[in-house]
Scaffold this motif. Structure first.
Motif, PDB file in Angstrom:
ATOM      1  N   SER A 156       1.613  57.798  25.103  1.00 38.23           N
ATOM      2  CA  SER A 156       1.589  56.335  24.974  1.00 38.23           C
ATOM      3  C   SER A 156       1.651  55.906  23.513  1.00 38.23           C
ATOM      4  O   SER A 156       2.264  54.875  23.183  1.00 38.23           O
ATOM      5  N   GLN A 157       1.051  56.686  22.617  1.00 39.30           N
ATOM      6  CA  GLN A 157       1.131  56.375  21.188  1.00 39.30           C
ATOM      7  C   GLN A 157       2.557  56.544  20.676  1.00 39.30           C
ATOM      8  O   GLN A 157       3.046  55.738  19.879  1.00 39.30           O
ATOM      9  N   GLU A 212      -6.172  60.658  17.591  1.00 43.20           N
ATOM     10  CA  GLU A 212      -7.546  60.456  18.059  1.00 43.20           C
ATOM     11  C   GLU A 212      -8.481  61.223  17.132  1.00 43.20           C
ATOM     12  O   GLU A 212      -8.188  62.340  16.716  1.00 43.20           O
ATOM     13  N   THR A 234      -0.911  61.042  21.758  1.00 45.01           N
ATOM     14  CA  THR A 234      -0.620  60.907  23.187  1.00 45.01           C
ATOM     15  C   THR A 234       0.788  60.362  23.406  1.00 45.01           C
ATOM     16  O   THR A 234       1.364  59.727  22.511  1.00 45.01           O
ATOM     17  N   ASN A 263      -8.561  63.471  26.317  1.00 44.83           N
ATOM     18  CA  ASN A 263      -7.227  62.890  26.494  1.00 44.83           C
ATOM     19  C   ASN A 263      -6.105  63.885  26.234  1.00 44.83           C
ATOM     20  O   ASN A 263      -4.931  63.506  26.268  1.00 44.83           O
ATOM     21  N   PHE A 264      -6.458  65.135  25.989  1.00 46.24           N
ATOM     22  CA  PHE A 264      -5.437  66.138  25.674  1.00 46.24           C
ATOM     23  C   PHE A 264      -5.489  67.286  26.673  1.00 46.24           C
ATOM     24  O   PHE A 264      -6.468  67.452  27.403  1.00 46.24           O
ATOM     25  N   SER A 296      -1.327  68.669  22.362  1.00 48.48           N
ATOM     26  CA  SER A 296      -0.794  67.411  22.882  1.00 48.48           C
ATOM     27  C   SER A 296       0.090  67.681  24.098  1.00 48.48           C
ATOM     28  O   SER A 296       0.512  68.824  24.325  1.00 48.48           O
ATOM     29  N   ASP A 297       0.391  66.633  24.840  1.00 47.94           N
ATOM     30  CA  ASP A 297       1.232  66.766  26.036  1.00 47.94           C
ATOM     31  C   ASP A 297       2.697  66.713  25.613  1.00 47.94           C
ATOM     32  O   ASP A 297       3.362  65.667  25.682  1.00 47.94           O
TER      33      ASP A 297
END
Length: 392
Positions: free
Chosen positions: A51-52, A37, A49, A221-222, A83-84
């Protein structure tokens, strides 16, 4: 090298460090890049992410009929964006893929209630930490952490033996042990003062007209941002990060950890004192008083070519490294196959990778940041008037 055979696919973010590219040259691994991102107002990339990662794994399976050999992620980023890892780790575990984490800037994670959880605690299999960046070991010293038995420990040892000197520096080793001992004496409270100073600095800086501070809302998103990284935006006063850095360093003795086109990033650590924060805030107030009222237009914004989705790899990093090369004028290099690894430093994130087509956007960005005062490394021509390309 411990996870990838020649020809195996490695999933990794496009904003990886140059050392990851060198690892692919040595191992023969082929990259499957994930574009992180990107926030154009800040000219800063975030993390990647789950999903990526899932989508990248599925693409590799569909194309090759097999899983990638490993997933490699960078967390935290140079700017502290996390990041997750827990979800990515679980995703890798479900697909029986080892997860390698470049946690160079997160050796302090897990040692305070306000700091993010470490990659090891979130399930990563192999973690690299640059202990010298935030902790107190000597420059060059770092640690490699292995969790579980998913990755062959003996193979890692053989790879290290291939890469490392047979005459290690005992000064560096002793400094690593000293850093470990320092943490173990007071693991829960040792970062209290550093975090207090960082929070105080952010609160003070936010009150300065024209100066902004990167926060979680810029990358929602992080999971969060390392509280010890303070990224300060100069967009509102019409200065580039490079111009602001020159003034802060020369007149106030403030040396940022990282300088970008629109911002500077400060690293708070165990050695940070209140005096350092006072100089920083005074310097930023001076910049605001001097330039804020004179701003006529926003500074030029360039999207980083590194974070475009249109990545066309022609050769693997290893094949490009060993290919015959020729020198061409940089303005005439568009459409050629890049033969060298060119990046701005810091942070050491390549704009051009060996083996990919050179795009007009990449050339424009490199020339743009060079005009702004960035240091561009990796090119054989230090003036960046020419680049090496692979012979077709």
């Amino acid at each position: 090298m411990a996870t990838c055979l020649p020809g195996d696919t490695l999933v990794l973010p496009r904003n990886c460090h140059i050392s990851a590219i060198s690892g692919m040259v040595l191992s023969g691994a082929v990259p499957k890049y994930i574009v992180p991102e990107y926030h154009s107002d800040w000219d800063i990339a975030g993390g990647i992410t789950p999903s990526q990662v899932e989508a990248a794994i599925e693409e590799v399976v569909q194309k090759e009929g097999r899983n990638p050999a490993a997933v490699f992620i960078v967390s935290p980023s140079y700017h502290g964006i996390c990041s997750d890892i827990r979800k990515i780790s679980q995703l890798c575990r479900n697909n029986k893929i080892p997860l390698i984490v470049d946690e160079a800037h997160g050796a302090h994670f897990g040692f305070h209630r306000h700091l993010p959880t470490s990659a090891l605690a979130q399930g990563a299999d192999l973690v690299v930490q640059s202990t010298h960046k935030v902790l107190c070991s000597l420059t060059q010293s770092s640690m490699l952490h292995l969790s579980g038995n998913f990755i062959d420990r003996e193979k890692i040892c053989r790879c290290l033996q291939t890469l490392q000197s047979s005459s290690p520096s005992y000064l560096l080793l002793a400094s690593l042990d000293a850093a470990r001992a320092q943490l173990s004496e007071n693991p829960e409270n040792i970062f209290d003062e550093a975090i207090r100073l960082a929070v105080g600095a952010k609160n003070g800086i936010k009150k300065i007209p024209g100066i902004s501070v990167l926060d979680f809302l810029d990358f929602p998103n992080f999971l969060g941002i390392d509280p010890l990284r303070v990224t300060v935006g100069m967009q509102g006063i019409g200065l580039s990060g490079f111009e602001a850095d020159d003034i802060l360093c020369r007149d106030f003795g403030v040396v940022p950890e990282l300088v970008g086109t629109h911002s500077i990033t400060l690293a708070f650590n165990l050695g940070t004192k209140r005096e350092h924060v006072s100089r920083l805030v005074s310097g930023l107030k001076y910049l605001s008083e001097t330039y804020y009222s004179n701003v006529e237009s926003a500074i030029e914004v360039k999207k980083v070519a590194v974070f475009d989705n249109d990545i066309k790899m022609v050769l693997s990093p290893r094949d490009a490294f060993f290919a015959s090369k020729r020198k061409v004028v940089i303005e005439e290099s568009v459409g050629e196959i890049c033969g060298e690894l060119i990046c701005t430093y810091p942070p050491g994130i390549p704009v051009l990778f060996p083996g990919e087509f050179i795009t007009e956007e990449a050339v424009e960005y490199l020339l743009f940041v060079k005009r702004k005062g960035a240091t561009v490394t990796g090119a054989a021509d230090r003036l960046l008037s020419s680049v090496l390309v692979c012979c077709k």
